[in-house]
Design a protein around this motif. Structure first.
Motif, short mmCIF file in Angstrom:
data_model
loop_
_atom_site.label_atom_id
_atom_site.label_comp_id
_atom_site.label_asym_id
_atom_site.label_seq_id
_atom_site.Cartn_x
_atom_site.Cartn_y
_atom_site.Cartn_z
N ILE A 489 0.81 -1.22 0.00
CA ILE A 489 0.00 0.00 0.00
C ILE A 489 0.84 1.27 0.00
O ILE A 489 0.52 2.24 -0.70
N LEU A 490 1.92 1.31 0.77
CA LEU A 490 2.68 2.55 0.96
C LEU A 490 3.14 3.20 -0.35
O LEU A 490 2.95 4.42 -0.53
N PRO A 491 3.73 2.46 -1.31
CA PRO A 491 4.16 3.14 -2.55
C PRO A 491 3.02 3.70 -3.37
O PRO A 491 3.23 4.60 -4.20
N MET A 492 1.80 3.18 -3.18
CA MET A 492 0.67 3.62 -3.99
C MET A 492 0.34 5.09 -3.82
O MET A 492 -0.29 5.70 -4.69
N PHE A 493 0.77 5.68 -2.72
CA PHE A 493 0.49 7.10 -2.51
C PHE A 493 1.27 7.98 -3.47
O PHE A 493 0.97 9.18 -3.60
N GLY A 494 2.25 7.42 -4.17
CA GLY A 494 2.90 8.15 -5.24
C GLY A 494 1.90 8.53 -6.33
O GLY A 494 2.03 9.56 -6.99
N LEU A 495 0.87 7.70 -6.51
CA LEU A 495 -0.18 7.98 -7.49
C LEU A 495 -0.97 9.23 -7.09
O LEU A 495 -1.28 10.09 -7.93
N VAL A 496 -1.27 9.35 -5.79
CA VAL A 496 -1.96 10.54 -5.28
C VAL A 496 -1.11 11.78 -5.51
O VAL A 496 -1.60 12.81 -6.00
N LEU A 497 0.17 11.68 -5.15
CA LEU A 497 1.07 12.83 -5.32
C LEU A 497 1.17 13.22 -6.79
O LEU A 497 1.16 14.41 -7.12
N GLY A 498 1.25 12.23 -7.69
CA GLY A 498 1.37 12.53 -9.11
C GLY A 498 0.17 13.29 -9.64
O GLY A 498 0.33 14.25 -10.40
N GLN A 499 -1.03 12.85 -9.25
CA GLN A 499 -2.23 13.55 -9.72
C GLN A 499 -2.28 14.98 -9.18
O GLN A 499 -2.63 15.92 -9.89
N PHE A 771 4.41 4.97 -9.57
CA PHE A 771 3.07 5.48 -9.28
C PHE A 771 3.00 6.99 -9.48
O PHE A 771 1.97 7.52 -9.92
N PHE A 772 4.08 7.68 -9.16
CA PHE A 772 4.12 9.14 -9.29
C PHE A 772 3.92 9.57 -10.74
O PHE A 772 3.05 10.41 -11.04
N ILE A 773 4.69 9.00 -11.65
CA ILE A 773 4.54 9.42 -13.05
C ILE A 773 3.25 8.86 -13.66
O ILE A 773 2.70 9.44 -14.60
N TRP A 774 2.76 7.76 -13.12
CA TRP A 774 1.45 7.24 -13.55
C TRP A 774 0.36 8.24 -13.17
O TRP A 774 -0.54 8.55 -13.96
N GLY A 775 0.45 8.77 -11.95
CA GLY A 775 -0.51 9.78 -11.52
C GLY A 775 -0.43 11.04 -12.36
O GLY A 775 -1.46 11.65 -12.69
N ILE A 776 0.77 11.45 -12.74
CA ILE A 776 0.94 12.62 -13.61
C ILE A 776 0.29 12.37 -14.96
O ILE A 776 -0.39 13.24 -15.52
N LEU A 777 0.47 11.17 -15.50
CA LEU A 777 -0.14 10.83 -16.80
C LEU A 777 -1.67 10.93 -16.72
O LEU A 777 -2.30 11.55 -17.60
N ILE A 778 -2.27 10.34 -15.69
CA ILE A 778 -3.73 10.38 -15.55
C ILE A 778 -4.21 11.82 -15.41
O ILE A 778 -5.21 12.23 -16.02
#
Length: 790
Positions: A489-499, A771-778
């Motif tokens: 779970i912990l790394p998934m917050f990179g997705l939040v930060l990216g968005q 997850f960070f750059i994935w969030g940026i892409l979305i």
């Protein structure tokens, strides 16, 4: 302002907590643990589906009626009761009759809350007074019979559980006639609030269950009691006073914090400090009361935490009740998951005594996240959101491969294959972890990260569900599974930060690409120079000042990804084009020295794809020549020294042993054992295989299915399919944008290809970056193209 409504709500909402405290203080620790687990399970579900209902009913802007809320609760009542029973009885050996009666009591409280809220909105004080008196008398009866420890105990619990329904029978019955009011629009308005209360409820359940699994029923019972005593102040405000005070502020247009509330807070703060100090110096008086000093330390710290929680809840109620468009789903997800993940770290690093401060920690997290959200909204409304330096620092820290150890500070090891020995004190932790959570606090634009937050929420929910289902009350297995869950779970917050990052950083042109490039310009020459000075041909992790953990397993692919993001984004700028002409060959040598096949393939494919794109659209042949040069240099470096083959063998036998020797065997083992039967495929295995035999699945998706089942993988698959759908829907815009096309290809390579051969998404450094750059892409797809489609 009338206080009878908060008192009535208090009697309704805190009866079980008061019962738990009374049992704990009278020495019934085992019974406290059992009541605490059932209460946690019912909170995980009934509170989860409460959707901040009281605040919504009292908020004149929310347009959510009490009748529609009651209809929704009646509709979901039966499945929630059944699942609550399953969670209570499956998790630990709790008597069935006790679980049923406590769940029935929670149902009564859940339905009565709606009626009480409507009566408060209508200012019906007589009803509130009668309800308060009846609830108080019934609680005394239930406790008195329960401590008698006989069959009549359950009779007292039955009366306590069912009698209050008589007050709300007509109102509850009217709810059946309001099923048509459950319109799509009403459910849509409730959805963020459902997520907010759901994550709190689930968090309470996991919080209590983790403590019980780590330290056993007796000590856990004492902790539950201490947290309940100390947290009573914060809980009373959250469930009784807070909404009424916010309603008064809304009606009067002025801030209101009555003295009769401030005085108990000050006394609670003073009492908490005195009790903690007395327990720390082991004052004999406390021992006479029959409880341990550990219990009193936890009580003292929790009393302090209760005061902090009141101020956190004040911010929360203002966000919910004063504005139709605010919800607190984002902050609630952040603080609850961070609290859960901190428990095993605190226990294993600091010991049992440190668990005494968990409620205080939860209060501080609540205050920090609610306040940061409020401040971010204020900055946004005033147009003061963009902080160029802050965004650049976040991007730099996400990529910079600096690691910290709890025991030694900055990670410095010359070992080519460092192993922490599963000791958290020696585990290298990347600074990107700090950057991720500090960045989320700084930006706090949760409304732009709804997709990511729901993804994390449902992943956590399904992992918890499958863990409880498959472990069947075996404490050791559940404990290890919950710790593994935290790793996922912990790394998934990179997705939040990216968005959030892109949504609030659009006006700062190419800040991400520049930050990535500057990190690479510093690290790549430094690491290559250090490698050659140490006499190696393949990369060394030791850079003298610090070392890079997992320097060949995960870092090279991340560095190549960051390089391609910067290259594609900045190539059209003449100043940066000259930098790339000089630096790209060096990047090729670094990639060859990493001996990572995925990194080598990614660099060549990425440069070649970009070269063909440039040639076709802009007739730019420079990149073609650069690709040829890089390919020649990489091939030449692999044959550079006469002892290369020896170093190559050393590399394969020592550095990359997992990937070369064990990866095929491990992947086959995990793949074979996830399809042994339907239950195993859907829910996973109760325990991991031996690390000595099968250290890794070498496939992120197999790893999740093996440990938590296919059900837990569904949110990730949905997220991936959603991304592909966005890319297809706006394919013309993506193909017309060089940097967006490149970012899309990099994200898909990392998520699909790289994680089919490794478990990078559950490693802190590589997982947060991906997850960070994935969030940026979305976020880019949402903001750049969804507007066009409207």
């Amino acid at each position: 302002m009338s206080y009878i409504f908060p008192l009535a709500n208090m009697a309704n909402a805190f009866a079980m907590t008061v019962l738990l405290i009374a049992l704990g203080l009278t020495g019934h620790s085992t019974l406290v643990a059992e009541v605490g687990i059932v209460q946690g399970a019912t909170l995980a579900l009934f509170y989860a589906f409460s959707a901040n209902a009281r605040s919504l009913i009292l908020n004149k802007s929310a347009a959510v009626s009490a009748n529609s809320v009651m209809a929704f609760r009646l509709l979901t009542l039966t499945p929630l009761a059944v699942i609550s029973y399953w969670l209570s009885v499956s998790a630990t050996a709790i008597p069935s009759i006790l679980a049923i009666l406590l769940i029935t009591r929670r149902i009564t409280e859940w339905l009565s809350e709606v009626h009480l809220s409507e009566m408060e909105r209508l200012d019906n004080r007589l009803f509130a007074t009668q309800y308060f008196v009846a609830q108080s008398l019934l609680l005394v009866l239930a406790f008195g019979l329960l401590v008698m420890d006989s069959h009549i105990s359950y009779l007292g619990l039955s009366v306590w559980a069912l009698f209050p329904l008589l007050f709300s029978f007509k109102f509850i019955y009217s709810g059946f006639a309001n099923f048509p009011s459950l319109t799509k629009n009403m459910l849509f308005k409730m959805l963020p609030h459902l997520g907010s209360t759901a994550i709190i409820g689930i968090g309470v359940y996991i919080f209590r269950l983790l403590i019980l699994l780590l330290i056993g029923k007796e000590i856990a019972g004492d902790l539950y009691t201490a947290f309940a005593i100390g947290g009573l102040t914060g809980s009373v405000f959250a469930n009784s006073l807070g909404a009424s005070i916010a309603l008064h502020e809304q009606r009067s247009g002025k801030r209101h914090f009555p003295k009769m509330v401030r005085l108990p807070l000050n006394l609670s703060l003073l009492a908490g400090a005195l009790i903690f100090v007395a327990a720390t110096i082991q004052l004999d008086t406390l021992a006479w009361l029959g409880k341990t000093y550990f219990f009193w330390q936890a009580t003292g710290l929790s009393l302090i935490g209760g005061v902090v929680m009141v101020y956190a809840q004040r911010v929360r109620f203002r966000l919910i009740q004063h504005d139709e468009y605010h919800d607190v789903f984002g902050p609630d997800v952040m603080m609850n998951i961070l609290l859960i993940t901190s428990i095993p770290f605190i226990y294993y690093l600091l010991g049992l005594q440190a668990l005494a401060g968990l409620y205080l920690l939860s209060s501080l997290l609540a205050l920090v996240f609610y306040k940061s959200y409020q401040l971010a909204e204020i900055r946004s409304s005033k147009g003061q959101f963009n902080l160029k330096i802050g965004y650049s620092i976040i991007a730099v820290m996400i990529l910079f491969p600096l690691y910290l150890q709890l025991s030694n500070g900055i990670f410095r090891s010359a070992s080519l294959n460092f192993n922490s020995g599963a000791d958290l004190n020696f585990l290298p932790i990347p600074v990107s972890v700090i950057a991720c959570y500090v960045g989320i606090l700084m930006i706090a634009a949760y409304r732009y990260a709804t997709t990511s937050l729901y993804y994390i929420f449902f992943t956590c929910l399904l992992m918890v569900t499958t863990t409880v289902a498959i472990s069947q009350g075996v404490n050791a297995e559940q404990q290890s599974k919950f710790i593994l869950l935290i790793q996922f779970i912990l790394p998934m917050f990179g997705l939040v930060l990216g968005q959030m990052y892109y949504a609030k950083n659009q006006s700062i042109v190419y800040s991400l690409e520049k930050s990535f490039l500057y990190v690479l310009l510093f690290i790549v020459p430094l690491q290559l120079t250090s490698t050659w000075l140490q006499g190696y041909t393949s990369l060394s992790p030791y850079l003298y000042v610090f070392s890079i953990y997992q320097h060949v397993q995960y870092v090279p692919v991340i560095f190549v990804s960051a390089f391609l993001v910067a290259f594609c984004g900045l190539w059209s700028i003449s100043k940066f084009k000259n930098i790339f002409l000089a630096f790209t060959p060096l990047m090729g040598i670094y990639t060859a020295a990493s001996m990572s096949l995925l990194a080598i393939v990614m660099l060549i494919a990425g440069l070649l794809g970009f070269a063909l794109y440039q040639w076709r659209r802009f007739f730019d042949k420079t990149v073609i020549a650069l690709v040829l040069l890089v390919t020649i240099l990489m091939g030449g470096y692999l044959e550079y020294k006469s002892d290369f083959m020896e170093s190559k063998l050393t590399f394969f036998n020592v550095i990359n042993q997992d990937e070369i020797a064990f990866n095929m065997i491990g992947r086959h083992y995990f793949a074979k054992n996830i399809v042994t039967d339907p239950e195993t495929f859907l829910l996973g295995h109760a325990e991991r295989p031996s690390r000595a035999q099968f250290p890794s699945a070498h496939n992120y998706y197999l790893d999740i299915i093996y440990s938590f089942g296919f059900l837990a993988l569904l949110p990730t698959l949905v997220m991936l399919i959603y991304t592909l759908m966005l890319l297809y829907r706006f394919r013309n815009g993506v193909l017309a944008s060089t940097d967006l096309l490149c970012l899309s290809a990099i994200v898909l390579f990392l998520v699909v290809v790289d994680n089919s051969f490794k478990v990078g998404l559950r490693q802190p450094y590589s997982g947060i970056f991906t997850f960070f750059i994935w969030g940026i892409l979305i976020s880019k797809l949402h903001l750049n193209f969804l507007k066009v489609s409207k």
